[in-house]
Design an enzyme around this catalytic site. Structure first.
Site, mmCIF file in Angstrom:
data_model
loop_
_atom_site.group_PDB
_atom_site.id
_atom_site.type_symbol
_atom_site.label_atom_id
_atom_site.label_comp_id
_atom_site.label_asym_id
_atom_site.label_seq_id
_atom_site.Cartn_x
_atom_site.Cartn_y
_atom_site.Cartn_z
ATOM 1 N N GLY A 131 0.849 -1.207 0.000
ATOM 2 C CA GLY A 131 0.000 0.000 0.000
ATOM 3 C C GLY A 131 0.874 1.242 0.000
ATOM 4 N N GLY A 161 -0.180 4.961 -1.218
ATOM 5 C CA GLY A 161 -1.268 5.683 -0.565
ATOM 6 C C GLY A 161 -0.796 6.905 0.209
ATOM 7 N N GLN A 162 -1.741 7.503 0.941
ATOM 8 C CA GLN A 162 -1.447 8.745 1.662
ATOM 9 C C GLN A 162 -0.283 8.548 2.648
ATOM 10 O OE1 GLN A 162 -4.426 10.168 4.421
ATOM 11 N NE2 GLN A 162 -3.346 12.079 4.722
ATOM 12 N N ASP A 198 2.243 -2.014 -4.294
ATOM 13 C CA ASP A 198 0.867 -1.494 -4.302
ATOM 14 C C ASP A 198 0.134 -2.129 -5.477
ATOM 15 O OD1 ASP A 198 -0.341 1.344 -2.893
ATOM 16 O OD2 ASP A 198 -1.444 0.585 -4.633
ATOM 17 N N ARG A 253 -1.415 -0.281 -7.454
ATOM 18 C CA ARG A 253 -1.099 0.686 -8.521
ATOM 19 C C ARG A 253 0.271 0.383 -9.100
ATOM 20 N NH1 ARG A 253 -3.056 6.416 -5.744
ATOM 21 N NH2 ARG A 253 -3.892 5.417 -3.901
ATOM 22 N N ASP A 262 -0.858 -7.490 -5.346
ATOM 23 C CA ASP A 262 -2.182 -7.504 -4.712
ATOM 24 C C ASP A 262 -2.070 -8.290 -3.407
ATOM 25 O OD1 ASP A 262 -4.790 -7.772 -3.935
ATOM 26 O OD2 ASP A 262 -5.517 -8.585 -5.851
ATOM 27 N N TYR A 302 -15.548 -0.299 8.527
ATOM 28 C CA TYR A 302 -14.114 -0.009 8.693
ATOM 29 C C TYR A 302 -13.695 -0.212 10.155
ATOM 30 C CZ TYR A 302 -9.912 3.014 8.724
ATOM 31 O OH TYR A 302 -8.653 3.535 8.873
ATOM 32 N N LYS A 322 -11.178 -2.975 11.748
ATOM 33 C CA LYS A 322 -9.970 -2.589 12.489
ATOM 34 C C LYS A 322 -9.959 -3.238 13.878
ATOM 35 C CE LYS A 322 -7.742 0.036 9.574
ATOM 36 N NZ LYS A 322 -6.483 -0.433 8.992
HETATM 37 P P1 NAD Z 1 -4.817 5.038 1.161
HETATM 38 O O1 NAD Z 1 -6.180 4.658 0.706
HETATM 39 O O2 NAD Z 1 -4.318 6.393 0.865
HETATM 40 O O3 NAD Z 1 -3.751 3.991 0.620
HETATM 41 C C1 NAD Z 1 -3.988 2.616 0.568
HETATM 42 C C2 NAD Z 1 -3.149 2.052 -0.570
HETATM 43 O O4 NAD Z 1 -3.384 0.636 -0.609
HETATM 44 C C3 NAD Z 1 -3.514 2.616 -1.940
HETATM 45 O O5 NAD Z 1 -2.364 3.103 -2.610
HETATM 46 C C4 NAD Z 1 -4.123 1.424 -2.679
HETATM 47 O O6 NAD Z 1 -3.836 1.424 -4.075
HETATM 48 C C5 NAD Z 1 -3.454 0.267 -1.971
HETATM 49 N N1 NAD Z 1 -4.225 -0.979 -2.092
HETATM 50 C C6 NAD Z 1 -5.577 -1.116 -2.070
HETATM 51 N N2 NAD Z 1 -5.907 -2.396 -2.238
HETATM 52 C C7 NAD Z 1 -4.746 -3.085 -2.368
HETATM 53 C C8 NAD Z 1 -4.451 -4.458 -2.579
HETATM 54 N N3 NAD Z 1 -5.409 -5.374 -2.704
HETATM 55 N N4 NAD Z 1 -3.139 -4.825 -2.636
HETATM 56 C C9 NAD Z 1 -2.157 -3.894 -2.546
HETATM 57 N N5 NAD Z 1 -2.383 -2.571 -2.370
HETATM 58 C C10 NAD Z 1 -3.671 -2.190 -2.282
HETATM 59 O O7 NAD Z 1 -4.781 4.769 2.749
HETATM 60 P P2 NAD Z 1 -3.869 5.491 3.848
HETATM 61 O O8 NAD Z 1 -4.589 6.698 4.319
HETATM 62 O O9 NAD Z 1 -2.462 5.591 3.376
HETATM 63 O O10 NAD Z 1 -3.989 4.418 5.027
HETATM 64 C C11 NAD Z 1 -3.042 3.396 5.223
HETATM 65 C C12 NAD Z 1 -3.448 2.615 6.448
HETATM 66 O O11 NAD Z 1 -3.538 3.490 7.589
HETATM 67 C C13 NAD Z 1 -4.823 1.927 6.351
HETATM 68 O O12 NAD Z 1 -4.796 0.715 7.040
HETATM 69 C C14 NAD Z 1 -5.733 2.889 7.068
HETATM 70 O O13 NAD Z 1 -6.866 2.243 7.587
HETATM 71 C C15 NAD Z 1 -4.823 3.380 8.176
HETATM 72 N N6 NAD Z 1 -5.262 4.673 8.708
HETATM 73 C C16 NAD Z 1 -5.215 5.807 7.950
HETATM 74 C C17 NAD Z 1 -5.651 7.016 8.474
HETATM 75 C C18 NAD Z 1 -5.624 8.283 7.681
HETATM 76 O O14 NAD Z 1 -6.123 9.321 8.168
HETATM 77 N N7 NAD Z 1 -5.050 8.279 6.485
HETATM 78 C C19 NAD Z 1 -6.136 7.062 9.797
HETATM 79 C C20 NAD Z 1 -6.215 5.872 10.522
HETATM 80 C C21 NAD Z 1 -5.749 4.691 9.988
HETATM 81 N N1 SER Z 2 -8.843 9.040 8.713
HETATM 82 C C1 SER Z 2 -9.497 7.780 8.810
HETATM 83 C C2 SER Z 2 -10.873 7.837 8.257
HETATM 84 O O1 SER Z 2 -11.481 8.883 8.338
HETATM 85 C C3 SER Z 2 -9.529 7.315 10.245
HETATM 86 O O2 SER Z 2 -9.172 5.995 10.247
HETATM 87 O O3 SER Z 2 -11.333 6.857 7.781
#
Ligand code: NAD
Ligand code: SER
Length: 312
Positions: free
Chosen positions: A10, A13-14, A36, A38, A54, A144, A148
């Site tokens: 992943g 991602g962000q 990823d 992508r 994947d 979600y 978690k």
């Molecule tokens: P995101 O959606 O920005 O990135 C997720 C990435 O996973 C994407 O690039 C997507 O292409 C990739 N992905 C999706 N399905 C996939 C698969 N089957 N195989 C491989 N890659 C795959 O999410 P994020 O914000 O970077 O979050 C990352 C983690 O942190 C997640 O577990 C999320 O729940 C957790 N989290 C994020 C936040 C937040 O505010 N961003 C807050 C709490 C928890």
């Molecule tokens: N930033 C995340 C959401 O809003 C918290 O896990 O889903």
């Protein structure tokens, strides 16, 4: 000493982009494999190895782990809260099976460590709203949050039963400018900056007084690395640690942005995400993380706002 080789799943991602770049600085570019669904990410291009993968394809994942001599996995692939409500089955499937695939491979290949993030979304309407403690009533209302919370117990199970050194943080809403967010309820606090700079106005999908726990990305990356580098005997929580940094409402972030862009204006049009936000705590007690591995945030609201506006 074992030379660590890390797989970030992943990575586009962000969080993934910034975590991959931070890990590459510490462990060396070639020792951190980004992966990823992508194909590639422009921000990662030329900084180290990248494979398209994947996480649901356990065999291919296993092959990559063996072929690349992986010793640690950071699993970030997931579907977040708002997107999850649009397709609950898909969110449950990816968030659970992806984690179980990684934990199984970690056990079989005796990986040294695994990182997997949880979220404040584990908490529900019956959890305390203020300074929500590490251990409390937890009854999530989103798919979600359910995934978690179940994931936290799978991590604990693999640690207790098989000795997998898996560590986790319950991230608050994360604010960043490098890579776009993936569909969370807290994403308004990112969109607002782009709209403030481009259009000087923003229509917010949450009400003005909706307080939520938030964190700036540099703090989140540092927390992740500090947790992963802490001695195993310091880790008392094998489900997932509460961490916190700041808590604000749309009205408060608007006031802070207006210090830099006085003509900025906001209006409110709450949608389905309001119910999700209302179910979460407004602030988090992270004293267990502070005691166990000295967690301390650096960014408050005004410091984060200035840095966001300077960098977007
Ligand atoms: P995101 O959606 O920005 O990135 C997720 C990435 O996973 C994407 O690039 C997507 O292409 C990739 N992905 C999706 N399905 C996939 C698969 N089957 N195989 C491989 N890659 C795959 O999410 P994020 O914000 O970077 O979050 C990352 C983690 O942190 C997640 O577990 C999320 O729940 C957790 N989290 C994020 C936040 C937040 O505010 N961003 C807050 C709490 C928890
Ligand atoms: N930033 C995340 C959401 O809003 C918290 O896990 O889903």
């Amino acid at each position: 000493m074992v030379k660590e080789k890390i797989l970030v799943i992943g990575a586009s991602g962000q969080i993934g982009v910034e975590l991959t770049l931070a890990l590459r600085k510490i462990y060396g570019n070639n020792n951190v494999v980004a992966s990823d669904l992508r194909e590639q990410n422009p921000l990662l291009e030329g900084t180290g190895p990248y494979v398209s993968l994947d996480v649901m394809n356990k065999e291919m994942l296993h092959v990559q782990v063996i072929r690349q001599n992986i010793t640690q996995i950071y699993l970030l692939a997931a579907i977040l809260s708002a997107t999850g409500e649009k397709n609950p089955n898909l969110a449950w499937h990816l968030n659970m099976q992806g984690l179980l695939n990684v934990l199984d491979i970690a056990r079989e290949e005796k990986l040294s460590k695994v990182y997997w993030p949880s979220s404040i979304a584990v908490f529900g309407p019956t959890s305390p709203k203020q300074s929500c403690p590490q251990q409390t009533i937890i009854e999530p209302i989103t798919v979600y949050g359910i995934s978690k919370y179940a994931g936290e117990f799978w991590c604990n199970y693999y640690n207790q039963r098989y000795g997998v050194d898996v560590r986790s943080l319950r991230y608050p809403g994360l604010i960043s400018y490098k890579s776009a967010p993936g569909g969370g309820t807290t994403d308004y606090a990112i969109e607002i900056f782009h709209e403030a700079l481009e259009n000087k106005k923003y229509e917010c999908f949450l009400q003005e007084d909706t307080y939520l726990p938030m964190m700036y990305m540099p703090d989140a990356i540092r927390a992740t690395i500090e947790l992963m580098e802490a001695p195993a005997e310091n880790i008392s929580i094998r489900t997932s640690y509460n961490i916190s940094a700041m808590s604000f409402s749309p009205k408060e972030i608007t006031t802070s942005i207006k210090k830099h862009i006085p003509e900025f204006s906001i209006n409110y049009k709450p949608d389905y995400r309001q119910k999700i936000a209302n179910s979460w705590p407004q602030s988090i007690d992270d004293s267990v993380a502070a005691n166990d591995w000295n967690w301390k945030p650096e960014y408050d609201l005004d410091k984060m706002v200035k840095d966001m506006l300077d960098n977007i």
